[in-house]
Design an enzyme around this catalytic site. Structure first.
Site, PDB file in Angstrom:
ATOM      1  N   HIS A 155      56.695 -29.728  28.669  1.00 18.10           N
ATOM      2  CA  HIS A 155      56.403 -30.648  29.428  1.00 18.10           C
ATOM      3  C   HIS A 155      57.630 -31.739  29.700  1.00 18.10           C
ATOM      4  CE1 HIS A 155      54.276 -33.720  31.636  1.00 18.10           C
ATOM      5  NE2 HIS A 155      53.117 -34.099  30.827  1.00 18.10           N
ATOM      6  N   HIS A 179      56.697 -36.490  34.342  1.00 13.91           N
ATOM      7  CA  HIS A 179      55.753 -37.804  34.294  1.00 13.91           C
ATOM      8  C   HIS A 179      56.317 -38.798  33.524  1.00 13.91           C
ATOM      9  CE1 HIS A 179      52.291 -34.961  35.840  1.00 13.91           C
ATOM     10  NE2 HIS A 179      53.324 -35.008  36.722  1.00 13.91           N
ATOM     11  N   TYR A 208      57.571 -38.789  30.399  1.00 11.39           N
ATOM     12  CA  TYR A 208      57.441 -38.652  28.956  1.00 11.39           C
ATOM     13  C   TYR A 208      58.876 -38.359  28.631  1.00 11.39           C
ATOM     14  CZ  TYR A 208      52.587 -38.886  30.006  1.00 11.39           C
ATOM     15  OH  TYR A 208      51.295 -39.395  30.303  1.00 11.39           O
TER      16      TYR A 208
END
Length: 369
Positions: free
Chosen positions: A180, A183, A185
């Site tokens: 990931h 977004h 993070y």
């Protein structure tokens, strides 16, 4: 092969590395906050099985790589033996129906509060800059603690957390992992120049800001094989106050850099960043990234059936990831196949803890349709 494959591009089969996909409709990673105490629970077996088709690709909800990776209540992890064992029957449930299952591994960085952190410590990030409070859901406001800019010599330890999480995912039975990097993070906090204010080798230039992500990718690829690794990116997004002054350059740099690692796929969130009902025009396109990246290219972000078919038929994307529509339509590929009406999703139940309501109670099409 579906008899509709020639007329419905989303239903055409696709060869993704060593994986034979029966269609192009992918379950996007969706946080559901049903993993109490950060341990996946048996009710997730049915949830994922409902959305599994033979040869279909599912990407599991974002899963923490360490005890410092958490930022939301009841999201799953994969850093302990208990968590790995809890994932096994869920993965087995997907495999029993012939699905292909990847685990999205993440670290939230500064999108956290010290109540989620070990010993109440400050969340780690690329920066000391705090986030403003954020409305989460209908009635909740998230308060974020001031983060601590991670020291240069600590970064290899976080990279190792990703490596171990990837190894644990394979031990749990997953077919691969998605890193990931989107977004707002932790990885995105290193990418974006509006957040990353470092003066070491992980800050400043575009190359330096991408260094952390690429070291994570290399560590994970070395651990489990590049052919089992994907990465999600959102260079154009401003989630959690994480924006970049030149998102096109950032996206293109990463597309080229990921080619060098030889990973399986690149999963990119559209610049439009809108809900399904509210499409927006944008001057940006993912086409340059798509043309640059040599592996499988997945797009996400407010797609429906029509524009998903267009994305595939035009060569804009190989696969299309669906979030809210797949959440509310567990048989989404079938509905797309026959152009059936879609269930509406209920946003109020996205992040509640109920193991059934808003989770496994969305209706399927009647079997005789």
């Amino acid at each position: 092969m579906s008899k509709y494959a020639s007329t419905v591009p989303l239903l055409a089969p696709y060869k993704m590395g060593t994986f034979d996909l029966s269609h192009r409709v992918i379950l996007a990673p969706l946080t559901r906050t049903r993993s109490f105490a950060n341990v996946p629970r048996p009710h997730a077996i049915l949830y994922y099985q409902q959305r599994t088709t033979k040869g279909g690709l599912l990407i599991a909800e974002a899963t923490g790589v360490s005890d410092t990776a958490q930022g939301y209540k009841d999201t799953p992890g994969i850093w302990t033996k208990e968590q790995v064992e809890a994932w096994k029957p869920i993965v087995d449930g997907v495999h029993a129906k012939g699905g292909i299952f990847f685990c999205q591994i993440w670290h939230v960085g500064r999108v956290s509060n010290n109540t989620y952190q070990p010993n109440g410590q400050a969340p780690i990030s690329s920066t000391n800059k705090s986030l403003k409070p954020m409305v989460i859901g209908e009635h909740t406001v998230a308060i974020f603690s001031t983060p601590r800019s991670i020291e240069t010599d600590e970064i290899p330890l976080v990279i190792n957390d990703f490596r171990v999480a990837a190894r644990n995912a394979i031990e749990a039975g997953f077919d691969g992992v998605e890193i990931h990097g989107a977004h707002g993070y932790l990885i995105d906090q290193f990418f974006k120049d509006q957040v990353n204010d470092r003066t070491d080798k992980y800050g400043g230039s575009l190359e330096n800001r991408c260094r952390f992500a690429l070291e994570v990718v290399q560590a994970v690829a070395d651990e489990i094989g590049a052919d089992k690794v994907g990465m999600r990116l959102s260079p154009f997004a401003n989630y959690s106050e994480s924006s970049d002054s030149n998102p096109e350059a950032l996206g293109l740099y990463m597309a080229h850099a990921l080619n060098k690692s030889g990973i399986l796929y690149c999963h990119v969130v559209e610049p439009r960043m809108v809900t399904f009902e509210d499409k927006a025009k944008t001057p940006y396109s993912l086409r340059p990234m798509r043309d640059a990246f040599k592996g499988t290219f997945i797009v996400a972000g407010g797609y429906g059936r029509e524009d998903g078919n267009t994305a595939v038929s035009s060569g804009y994307a190989d696969l299309v990831a669906y979030g809210r529509l797949f959440l509310s339509n567990p048989d989404l590929p079938r509905r797309f196949e026959i152009d059936a009406p879609l269930n509406k999703y209920n946003r109020d139940t996205f992040y509640i803890s109920d193991p059934v309501v808003g989770y496994t109670d969305y209706p399927f099409l009647p079997s005789d349709i």
